[in-house]
Design a protein around this motif. Structure first.
Motif, mmCIF file in Angstrom:
data_model
loop_
_atom_site.group_PDB
_atom_site.id
_atom_site.type_symbol
_atom_site.label_atom_id
_atom_site.label_comp_id
_atom_site.label_asym_id
_atom_site.label_seq_id
_atom_site.Cartn_x
_atom_site.Cartn_y
_atom_site.Cartn_z
ATOM 1 N N ALA A 108 -2.606 -7.039 4.920
ATOM 2 C CA ALA A 108 -1.896 -7.606 3.861
ATOM 3 C C ALA A 108 -2.825 -7.951 2.712
ATOM 4 N N THR A 139 0.515 3.865 2.519
ATOM 5 C CA THR A 139 0.864 4.508 3.782
ATOM 6 C C THR A 139 2.269 4.244 4.332
ATOM 7 N N GLY A 146 0.622 -1.219 -0.171
ATOM 8 C CA GLY A 146 -0.008 -0.109 -0.010
ATOM 9 C C GLY A 146 0.896 1.225 0.200
ATOM 10 N N ILE A 179 -3.882 -1.173 7.096
ATOM 11 C CA ILE A 179 -5.130 -1.692 7.141
ATOM 12 C C ILE A 179 -6.120 -1.076 5.940
HETATM 13 C C1 6PG Z 1 -1.687 -4.198 -0.254
HETATM 14 C C2 6PG Z 1 -1.630 -3.959 1.241
HETATM 15 C C3 6PG Z 1 -2.745 -3.575 1.882
HETATM 16 C C4 6PG Z 1 -2.401 -1.950 2.247
HETATM 17 C C5 6PG Z 1 -3.938 -1.856 2.569
HETATM 18 C C6 6PG Z 1 -3.927 -0.174 2.910
HETATM 19 O O1 6PG Z 1 -0.744 -4.771 -0.838
HETATM 20 O O2 6PG Z 1 -2.525 -3.579 -0.336
HETATM 21 O O3 6PG Z 1 -0.985 -4.736 1.998
HETATM 22 O O4 6PG Z 1 -3.055 -4.470 3.102
HETATM 23 O O5 6PG Z 1 -1.858 -2.269 3.716
HETATM 24 O O6 6PG Z 1 -4.915 -1.824 1.531
HETATM 25 O O7 6PG Z 1 -3.443 0.635 1.825
HETATM 26 P P1 6PG Z 1 -3.137 2.015 1.839
HETATM 27 O O8 6PG Z 1 -1.854 2.320 2.823
HETATM 28 O O9 6PG Z 1 -2.619 2.471 0.398
HETATM 29 O O10 6PG Z 1 -4.144 2.747 2.365
#
Ligand code: 6PG
Length: 275
Positions: free
Chosen positions: A183, A81, A79, A176
Motif C-alpha cells: 500500500a 501490476t 500501482g 509490493i
Molecule cells: C501504490 C501502491 C503500491 C504498489 C507498489 C508496486 O499506490 O503505489 O499501492 O504499494 O502496489 O508500489 O507498484 P507497481 O505494481 O507499479 O510495481
C-alpha cells in the motif's frame, strides 16, 4: 456477535469464527480468526499467467463470500501490476461473479485528482470498474482534500460500513515495492508501526512520483479474511524473498502482512524467490 467453529468454504479450513452482523445491509462480516494463516505461494511462468491465477482466485473468493453472507468488501491495490489482474477479471465477464454485491475500497491512494494517471481509483475505474459496469455507489474512494482529514474520513467510512468496533475486509489486494512497501506503508515510516489507526496519511519517500498519500495500516490489513499479493518482475524478487523468508522482526512492511485469514502470493517466475 456469535462465536462458532465451522469449515469455511473460502478458507477451506476450520477456524474459530466470530460472526458480526453489520448494521447497514444485513451483510454479515466474519472474523477475526484465531491464528495467522500460512502463506500460499502460487508461481506462474509470466506476468499474464500470474495475473490469470490471481483473477481466478479473486472470482472464487467473491462467489464463496457472497454465497456465504450476501456481500463482499474488497480493497483494490494501487500501482501498475494490478492492471493485468483487472484485465483478466474483465475478460472473465461480468457474470463470472456477483459483482453487484461487492463494495470496492482502496488499500491506498495518492492525493491526486481522479483523472490523474497516478490515481489508483482512476486506474481501477478505467481498467476494472467501468468495464464491469460497477455502480458508483459500490465504490468507496478515499476522499479528496487534506490527507489527514481524508484518512480520518476513510476510517470513519470503514467503521460505519464494516462494523464500528473491528471492521474487516473480505479481501485486500496488494502489490509490493522493490523496497518491500505495501500500500503506502514505506520502510522506516511511523505508519508501518501504527497500532491503532486503521488509515493514515503518509508522505512517500523521495523518488516516488506522488508524495502525499492515504493508506490502510497493518491493523486494518491484518484483520482481513484474505490478502492476495500480486508481484511480477525480477525487480520484486528480493522484496518478495524478504517478505516470505526474511528474518523476524523484519523492516519489510510486506513481511508484517500476516492476516488473520488467508494469505496468498501470486508471482511470475521472475519475482519468485530462488530456493
Ligand atoms: C501504490 C501502491 C503500491 C504498489 C507498489 C508496486 O499506490 O503505489 O499501492 O504499494 O502496489 O508500489 O507498484 P507497481 O505494481 O507499479 O510495481
Amino acid at each position: 456477535m456469535t462465536k462458532s467453529t465451522t469449515g469455511d468454504p473460502v478458507l477451506g479450513a476450520t477456524r474459530d469464527i466470530i460472526t458480526l452482523k453489520s448494521e447497514k445491509d444485513g451483510c454479515m462480516v466474519i472474523g477475526p480468526f484465531s491464528e495467522a494463516a500460512t502463506p500460499e505461494v502460487h508461481v506462474a511462468q509470466g506476468p499474464r499467467a500470474a495475473a490469470a491465477l490471481a483473477a481466478n482466485e479473486v472470482i472464487a473468493l467473491v462467489v464463496a463470500t457472497v454465497g456465504l453472507r450476501g456481500c463482499a468488501n474488497i480493497a483494490l491495490s494501487g500501482g501498475n501490476t494490478p492492471r493485468l489482474l483487472y484485465q483478466h477479471l474483465v475478460a472473465l465477464g461480468r457474470d463470472a461473479a456477483p459483482w453487484d454485491r461487492v463494495t470496492f475500497w482502496f488499500g491506498d491512494e495518492r492525493c491526486v485528482p481522479l483523472d490523474d494517471a497516478a490515481s489508483n481509483a482512476g486506474t481501477a475505474w478505467h481498467e476494472l470498474l467501468r468495464p464491469l459496469d460497477i455502480a458508483p455507489a459500490q465504490v468507496v474512494s478515499v476522499p479528496a482534500g487534506d490527507p489527514s482529514d481524508a484518512a480520518t474520513a476513510y476510517e470513519a467510512l470503514l467503521r460505519a460500513r464494516l462494523g464500528q468496533a473491528t471492521p474487516f475486509l473480505d479481501l485486500v489486494l496488494l502489490g509490493i515495492g522493490a523496497d518491500g512497501h505495501v500500500a503506502s506503508l514505506f520502510p522506516g515510516d511511523s505508519s508501518v508501526d501504527e497500532q491503532v489507526a486503521l488509515v493514515r496519511a503518509v508522505n512517500a519517500p523521495p523518488g516516488h512520483a506522488i508524495g502525499q498519500r492515504v493508506t490502510l495500516t497493518l491493523p486494518m490489513i491484518n484483520r482481513s479474511r484474505a490478502v492476495f499479493f500480486l508481484a511480477t518482475g525480477v525487480d520484486k524478487q528480493a522484496a518478495v524473498a524478504a517478505a516470505l523468508h526474511g528474518a523476524c522482526p523484519s523492516p519489510s512492511p510486506a513481511a508484517r502482512v500476516r492476516p488473520a485469514g488467508r494469505l496468498a502470493w501470486f508471482l511470475d517466475a521472475a519475482a519468485a524467490p530462488v530456493r
